[in-house]
Write a protein that holds these residues in place. Sequence first.
Motif, short mmCIF file in Angstrom:
data_model
loop_
_atom_site.label_atom_id
_atom_site.label_comp_id
_atom_site.label_asym_id
_atom_site.label_seq_id
_atom_site.Cartn_x
_atom_site.Cartn_y
_atom_site.Cartn_z
N UNK A 215 30.17 -7.72 47.05
CA UNK A 215 29.86 -7.88 45.63
C UNK A 215 29.81 -6.55 44.89
N UNK A 216 29.70 -5.42 45.62
CA UNK A 216 29.64 -4.11 44.98
C UNK A 216 31.01 -3.53 44.69
N UNK A 217 32.07 -4.15 45.18
CA UNK A 217 33.41 -3.64 44.94
C UNK A 217 33.78 -3.83 43.47
N UNK A 218 34.42 -2.81 42.89
CA UNK A 218 34.83 -2.87 41.50
C UNK A 218 33.79 -2.39 40.53
N UNK A 219 32.59 -2.07 40.99
CA UNK A 219 31.54 -1.56 40.10
C UNK A 219 31.56 -0.04 40.10
N UNK A 220 30.66 0.53 39.30
CA UNK A 220 30.60 2.00 39.21
C UNK A 220 30.14 2.62 40.52
N UNK A 221 29.41 1.86 41.35
CA UNK A 221 28.90 2.38 42.61
C UNK A 221 29.79 1.97 43.79
N UNK A 222 31.08 1.74 43.52
CA UNK A 222 31.98 1.32 44.58
C UNK A 222 32.08 2.39 45.66
N UNK B 154 33.81 3.14 49.84
CA UNK B 154 34.85 2.64 50.76
C UNK B 154 34.37 1.45 51.58
N UNK B 155 33.09 1.44 51.95
CA UNK B 155 32.57 0.31 52.72
C UNK B 155 32.62 -0.98 51.90
N UNK B 156 32.28 -0.88 50.58
CA UNK B 156 32.33 -2.06 49.72
C UNK B 156 33.76 -2.55 49.54
N UNK B 157 34.70 -1.62 49.41
CA UNK B 157 36.11 -2.02 49.28
C UNK B 157 36.59 -2.73 50.55
N UNK C 30 43.65 -2.12 61.30
CA UNK C 30 42.71 -1.07 60.92
C UNK C 30 41.40 -1.55 60.33
N UNK C 31 41.22 -2.85 60.18
CA UNK C 31 39.98 -3.37 59.60
C UNK C 31 38.95 -3.60 60.69
N UNK C 32 37.69 -3.32 60.41
CA UNK C 32 36.63 -3.60 61.40
C UNK C 32 36.20 -5.06 61.32
N UNK C 33 35.36 -5.46 62.27
CA UNK C 33 34.75 -6.79 62.25
C UNK C 33 33.38 -6.65 61.59
N UNK C 34 33.23 -7.22 60.40
CA UNK C 34 31.99 -7.10 59.64
C UNK C 34 31.19 -8.40 59.72
N UNK C 35 29.87 -8.31 59.60
CA UNK C 35 29.06 -9.53 59.55
C UNK C 35 29.46 -10.38 58.35
#
Length: 632
Positions: free
Chosen positions: A111-118, A120-123, A503-508
């Motif tokens: 949900x933090x992707x695209x905000x001012x506090x974006x 790399x983890x959020x993307x 290259x993508x990790x496995x995230x919860x």
Amino acid sequence: MGLFASAKAVVIDAWSWLNYKPLYSDNLGMPNRRAFPEAHATWVPAADERRLAAYKMLTAYDNNQVAELTAFRDGEEARERREFGDPSMFVDTITSHVLGEEQTITVPGAENAGSDQTTPEAETAERIQTLLREWADEELLPMRLLQTERQAVRLGDGVYLLHWDADKQRVRVKTYDPGFYFPIIDEDSDGSDFPDRVHFAWELPEDKARRLPARLRRITYHLDWIRPRTANGVDRTGRPLRATVMTEPTEEQAAQPVLGQGDTLDANGSITRLYPWSEKPSYKTVYLTDATWELGDLKGPVDVDSLPMDKAHYATNGQGEVLDHLDLYQDFIPVIHVPNTVPEPGEHWGQSSLAKVLQVFDELSGSDTDSSRASATTGSPILAISGKALNSQQQYTAGPGMVFTLGEGGSITSVETSGNLAELRNHRKDLRDQAAATARIPAVALGTGDPAQFTSGYQLELALGPLDSLISGMRLARDHADRLLPKFVQRLFLAGQHPDWAGLPVLPAKLMRGAYTPTDKAAVLEEVVSARQAKLISLETAIRRLQDIGWPIEDAEDEIKRIDARSFEDARNLADALGNPDEVASFLGRQAPDEPEIPPVILPAAAVEQGGLEDAEQGVADGEQGSGGNTS
């Protein structure tokens, strides 16, 4: 001794709620062999006989076929009993509530992707969430969920099987009947640990057209130590199987087993493998076996876990690999067991939502049968002719428009039975209320209550209290499965080396279930508006609260951007506070205008000629001070 030998055995286990039926539990506590032949198959473990019989009995309730099963013991008269679908209605209602209005896969941080506090983890979280949701749409995940949840509610257990489809290049989800599911549970396990070996087994009927005898098919997933590489081969009889791949022998060294791709030997000589979702090497992998046996070859004391492998006929997958202990290159069994309720300590199985209500359903069936018989006498009343008839030998048949001619002193009396029918209907309503109370499903949730009796959302919320506790416990039992499903999907995509997942990790991640109860939207909206005006909650929290009650807001971040783009009063306050046009333009989602350039000062020609440069400069200065003088 004779007294105790004839005493009925009392069996108390996960299926003992069916003991009240003589068809299910005889003197030894075992199901009737004629009614449940599948449970008594030679390959079925003794511990699973009562479970399989219970599944069949519950399925009969769901399909209005209990009378057909009861006829095996009570005779053909049992088929006259009426069944009007009450168990099926309960199953459908509970299934819809436990699923919720919608199901969405979410990844924390997306949900933090695209905000001012974006960050790399959020993307990355947003990218994985998008890929999971696209996969769910392609795989028709809501339909698979509905299939599994209905089985879990009806039978007490549901089962998912996930696997990588090399042809379609995506993870597939399959729902299995829990009657085919045979986990090998360790005796020391408390029931919550997932087994290292799981079988799916069922019988295939005889196919005379293809000249195939009755067979047993078994699919096995076994988590075991990593072994050397294998390839397709045949035994001495020409039967396809897998054989260990060996190196070519040399003068110095005999033939040695070949390790699988990426496998290494540790200092102890054990084979290890580093999986893309793990940071340290693993010693385990999952082997897949898909084999078929002719039932005539199954002789002696064997069950689903001890079938004779020398009689097995192995299947072949789409890539031509024989499915005889095929290494899947994954260290987890892709099977997810979904219990309907939180299992008792030491138990693996859930409990059906119909378990505690079956006796009430039997009473409902009896009431329906009696009502059907009573309605027949109400529609065709019983007549008694007394006195002297003109022809005492005549047989009378009552019907619309019939006229009976009687002799002197004759009379006709009608037996009124409509009162009995009304009482039976009232009794049926009481039984339905009893079933709803026992199952913790209020009448308003079943759709049989009057919504007008609730004058506010608070009254409705109190009425739905039992349903809230029921669904809360059922969703708790599914919480682990809702987390495993997206986790296994990510791992299988990595194992399949799909380019979108490189290259993508496995995230919860978690499968989120929507609201299941009606909500007083007007009251919630008033609450949100008041809290927002008092500055007690943020706009993000307000939007998400409106999403929870069903407002058509697909993306909270996009909705906030659209709101900010029209908040000119807030933009004016922001400009006064910061004095930065770029910040204000970013808030409105626009681009700040370029600042105009100050034009250079051009001296009037007449002033230069008459007064010289100094007088002209003085005139310009006077003009800038607003004296109104004419510099010319």
